[in-house]
Motif scaffolding. Sequence first.
Motif, PDB file in Angstrom:
ATOM      1  N   SER A  63       0.823  -1.209   0.000  1.00  0.00           N
ATOM      2  CA  SER A  63       0.000   0.000   0.000  1.00  0.00           C
ATOM      3  C   SER A  63       0.856   1.257   0.000  1.00  0.00           C
ATOM      4  CB  SER A  63      -0.927  -0.003   1.226  1.00  0.00           C
ATOM      5  OG  SER A  63      -1.895  -1.031   1.119  1.00  0.00           O
ATOM      6  N   VAL A  64       1.985   1.215   0.709  1.00  0.00           N
ATOM      7  CA  VAL A  64       2.915   2.348   0.681  1.00  0.00           C
ATOM      8  C   VAL A  64       3.402   2.586  -0.747  1.00  0.00           C
ATOM      9  CG1 VAL A  64       5.218   3.126   1.394  1.00  0.00           C
ATOM     10  CG2 VAL A  64       3.661   2.092   3.080  1.00  0.00           C
ATOM     11  N   PHE A  65       3.820   1.526  -1.403  1.00  0.00           N
ATOM     12  CA  PHE A  65       4.319   1.600  -2.776  1.00  0.00           C
ATOM     13  C   PHE A  65       3.228   2.051  -3.741  1.00  0.00           C
ATOM     14  CE2 PHE A  65       4.408  -1.467  -6.494  1.00  0.00           C
ATOM     15  CZ  PHE A  65       5.115  -0.629  -7.343  1.00  0.00           C
ATOM     16  N   SER A  66       2.002   1.605  -3.520  1.00  0.00           N
ATOM     17  CA  SER A  66       0.898   1.863  -4.437  1.00  0.00           C
ATOM     18  C   SER A  66       0.646   3.350  -4.651  1.00  0.00           C
ATOM     19  CB  SER A  66      -0.367   1.189  -3.905  1.00  0.00           C
ATOM     20  OG  SER A  66      -1.483   1.500  -4.707  1.00  0.00           O
ATOM     21  N   GLY A  67       0.700   4.135  -3.583  1.00  0.00           N
ATOM     22  CA  GLY A  67       0.375   5.549  -3.706  1.00  0.00           C
ATOM     23  C   GLY A  67       1.328   6.318  -4.592  1.00  0.00           C
ATOM     24  N   ALA A  68       2.594   5.908  -4.622  1.00  0.00           N
ATOM     25  CA  ALA A  68       3.594   6.644  -5.395  1.00  0.00           C
ATOM     26  C   ALA A  68       3.360   6.547  -6.891  1.00  0.00           C
ATOM     27  CB  ALA A  68       4.997   6.134  -5.056  1.00  0.00           C
ATOM     28  N   VAL A  81       9.658  -2.430   7.137  1.00  0.00           N
ATOM     29  CA  VAL A  81       8.373  -2.130   6.496  1.00  0.00           C
ATOM     30  C   VAL A  81       8.450  -0.800   5.741  1.00  0.00           C
ATOM     31  CG1 VAL A  81       5.933  -1.588   6.870  1.00  0.00           C
ATOM     32  CG2 VAL A  81       6.981  -3.509   8.075  1.00  0.00           C
ATOM     33  N   HIS A  82       8.646   0.290   6.473  1.00  0.00           N
ATOM     34  CA  HIS A  82       8.495   1.618   5.867  1.00  0.00           C
ATOM     35  C   HIS A  82       9.676   1.997   4.975  1.00  0.00           C
ATOM     36  CE1 HIS A  82       4.842   2.426   8.136  1.00  0.00           C
ATOM     37  NE2 HIS A  82       5.442   1.840   9.162  1.00  0.00           N
ATOM     38  N   MET A  83      10.898   1.812   5.467  1.00  0.00           N
ATOM     39  CA  MET A  83      12.047   2.171   4.647  1.00  0.00           C
ATOM     40  C   MET A  83      12.126   1.327   3.389  1.00  0.00           C
ATOM     41  SD  MET A  83      15.655   3.049   6.450  1.00  0.00           S
ATOM     42  CE  MET A  83      16.491   3.211   4.886  1.00  0.00           C
ATOM     43  N   VAL A  84      11.976   0.019   3.549  1.00  0.00           N
ATOM     44  CA  VAL A  84      12.064  -0.870   2.388  1.00  0.00           C
ATOM     45  C   VAL A  84      11.002  -0.502   1.361  1.00  0.00           C
ATOM     46  CG1 VAL A  84      11.734  -3.254   1.615  1.00  0.00           C
ATOM     47  CG2 VAL A  84      13.181  -2.780   3.597  1.00  0.00           C
ATOM     48  N   ALA A  85       9.765  -0.287   1.806  1.00  0.00           N
ATOM     49  CA  ALA A  85       8.689   0.066   0.881  1.00  0.00           C
ATOM     50  C   ALA A  85       8.929   1.421   0.234  1.00  0.00           C
ATOM     51  CB  ALA A  85       7.344   0.058   1.600  1.00  0.00           C
ATOM     52  N   GLY A  86       9.408   2.395   1.025  1.00  0.00           N
ATOM     53  CA  GLY A  86       9.651   3.729   0.485  1.00  0.00           C
ATOM     54  C   GLY A  86      10.756   3.745  -0.552  1.00  0.00           C
ATOM     55  N   PHE A  87      11.842   3.037  -0.294  1.00  0.00           N
ATOM     56  CA  PHE A  87      12.942   3.005  -1.254  1.00  0.00           C
ATOM     57  C   PHE A  87      12.593   2.141  -2.469  1.00  0.00           C
ATOM     58  CE2 PHE A  87      15.346   4.980   2.068  1.00  0.00           C
ATOM     59  CZ  PHE A  87      16.349   5.667   1.411  1.00  0.00           C
ATOM     60  N   PHE A  88      11.789   1.109  -2.279  1.00  0.00           N
ATOM     61  CA  PHE A  88      11.280   0.332  -3.414  1.00  0.00           C
ATOM     62  C   PHE A  88      10.448   1.236  -4.317  1.00  0.00           C
ATOM     63  CE2 PHE A  88       8.484  -2.599  -5.635  1.00  0.00           C
ATOM     64  CZ  PHE A  88       9.243  -3.741  -5.822  1.00  0.00           C
ATOM     65  N   ALA A  89       9.568   2.041  -3.716  1.00  0.00           N
ATOM     66  CA  ALA A  89       8.738   2.975  -4.486  1.00  0.00           C
ATOM     67  C   ALA A  89       9.595   3.984  -5.234  1.00  0.00           C
ATOM     68  CB  ALA A  89       7.760   3.689  -3.553  1.00  0.00           C
ATOM     69  N   LEU A  90      10.664   4.459  -4.602  1.00  0.00           N
ATOM     70  CA  LEU A  90      11.560   5.401  -5.263  1.00  0.00           C
ATOM     71  C   LEU A  90      12.170   4.785  -6.514  1.00  0.00           C
ATOM     72  CD1 LEU A  90      13.180   8.098  -5.265  1.00  0.00           C
ATOM     73  CD2 LEU A  90      14.894   6.919  -3.864  1.00  0.00           C
ATOM     74  N   GLY A  91      12.649   3.551  -6.390  1.00  0.00           N
ATOM     75  CA  GLY A  91      13.251   2.884  -7.545  1.00  0.00           C
ATOM     76  C   GLY A  91      12.280   2.706  -8.694  1.00  0.00           C
ATOM     77  N   VAL A  92      11.045   2.316  -8.386  1.00  0.00           N
ATOM     78  CA  VAL A  92      10.047   2.126  -9.437  1.00  0.00           C
ATOM     79  C   VAL A  92       9.665   3.460 -10.063  1.00  0.00           C
ATOM     80  CG1 VAL A  92       7.706   1.327  -9.944  1.00  0.00           C
ATOM     81  CG2 VAL A  92       9.149   0.019  -8.377  1.00  0.00           C
ATOM     82  N   THR A  93       9.496   4.484  -9.243  1.00  0.00           N
ATOM     83  CA  THR A  93       9.091   5.799  -9.747  1.00  0.00           C
ATOM     84  C   THR A  93      10.112   6.364 -10.724  1.00  0.00           C
ATOM     85  OG1 THR A  93       7.927   6.220  -7.671  1.00  0.00           O
ATOM     86  CG2 THR A  93       8.404   8.122  -9.053  1.00  0.00           C
TER      87      THR A  93
END
Length: 454
Positions: A129-134, A185-197
Amino acid sequence: MEPTAPTIEQLQALIETTTTINMEVFYWWCTAFMVIIHVGFLAYEMGASRLKNTLASGVKNILAFAFIIPTFFFFGWWIYLAMYNGFTPDFAAGAGGLPWSTSMGPNMSDHASGIFWGAFVLFAATTASVFSGAVIERIRMSSFLVLAIILGSVVWILGASWGWHPDGWLTTEWGFHDFGAAGCVHMVAGFFALGVTMNLGARIGRFAEDGTPVDIKGHNMPMTVIGLMLIIVGFFGFLGGCMIYNGSGEWTTIFGTPVTLSAVSFNTLMAASGGIIGAYFITRQPFWMMSGALVGVVSCAPGLDLYYPPLAFLIALIASMIAPLTDRFLTKRFKLDDAVGAFAVHGMGGFIGLVALGIFSGFPNIAEGTPNISFSGQLMSAVVMALLGFVPGFGLSYVMAKMGMLRVPPKAEVAGLDLVEVPLEAYPESNPSSKNNTLTPTSAPTEPTSTVTA
């Protein structure tokens, strides 16, 4: 016939049964509250989307939730149990997580496995869900689901095994401490989202021809703010799932260190309020005020069991001032389109949280011989969590982008993902999405002060 007084053995058995049932009930309700997190993310992302993408944003969250549960059952839980040493599995330790194990189903002699698995699978769904919003409004549904499954059922749980398992190498070798899963949870998801974005690219019209950012407003800010508040409510279940219930003694963290519900209550509420106030000082925007509450809790999550409440307030205040500035910098300097600031809130908030605990704490960790919590240990562990999230997120999305599988075609993006991916309109009676699509791939706004709406 006169009633017979229970024996000492019978009373002991009754106490043990009551303790077991209380443990189950506690985690049962923790899991229920964690579902509220996903209600919040659902409302949050739908409100942050334009009319033509409202339902597609919601469906992404619903499907990620649905797909992660079975995949986490079949291999995610095994990763947590088996991979605590790094990339070399301990097959004996992981045996209880195999899908055919007696622990992975109804078993009257095992009251713990299913209820702990339930909490962990909700942690997994939170990462998605964290990743989804980005990535709202332009990612393909199929590619999102593949990435969400990899993040939720492989990547984050590998980080949890390293740093959130009692024998995880980050803790036993570096003294890593992260009570509330800000790292895995949060860091891994946030940095994963950064890479995809970075590979996904910005939405059409997000930047003018000269590179100036153009604001794309969601269609329902009240829905977004309410969704963010629901996430805060769900956090109490999330943090409850970070504790071990000991009916015969004190609560402990997942690391085995003592903790009380009182400490977590003090610090969580102080962190949420500090986060709101800090973001208010910087932005005056309700969206960032409630996102600031998330930043506040995430940035204090590693030490919620240890901090003095005013310190939690201060850390949250500072972190929530940094987060919107981080998002603004990435948008202006690197032209990144993180639609809801997921990296700034979760990635940067988690990083600040891990490092802050190293600065403000020298507390002992699990057992004698284990390194104390230290600045170097927290900093190195934060780097590991950042790389664990970013590398697979960037690498997998790069391959998908090169194969033309990551992003919807421009015409589909302009038409709206509700009609293309769902297909259904969120507000067909009063605001049909097809009547509001005025952008074309070659007609992005050129006026820097203009606003792209639904």
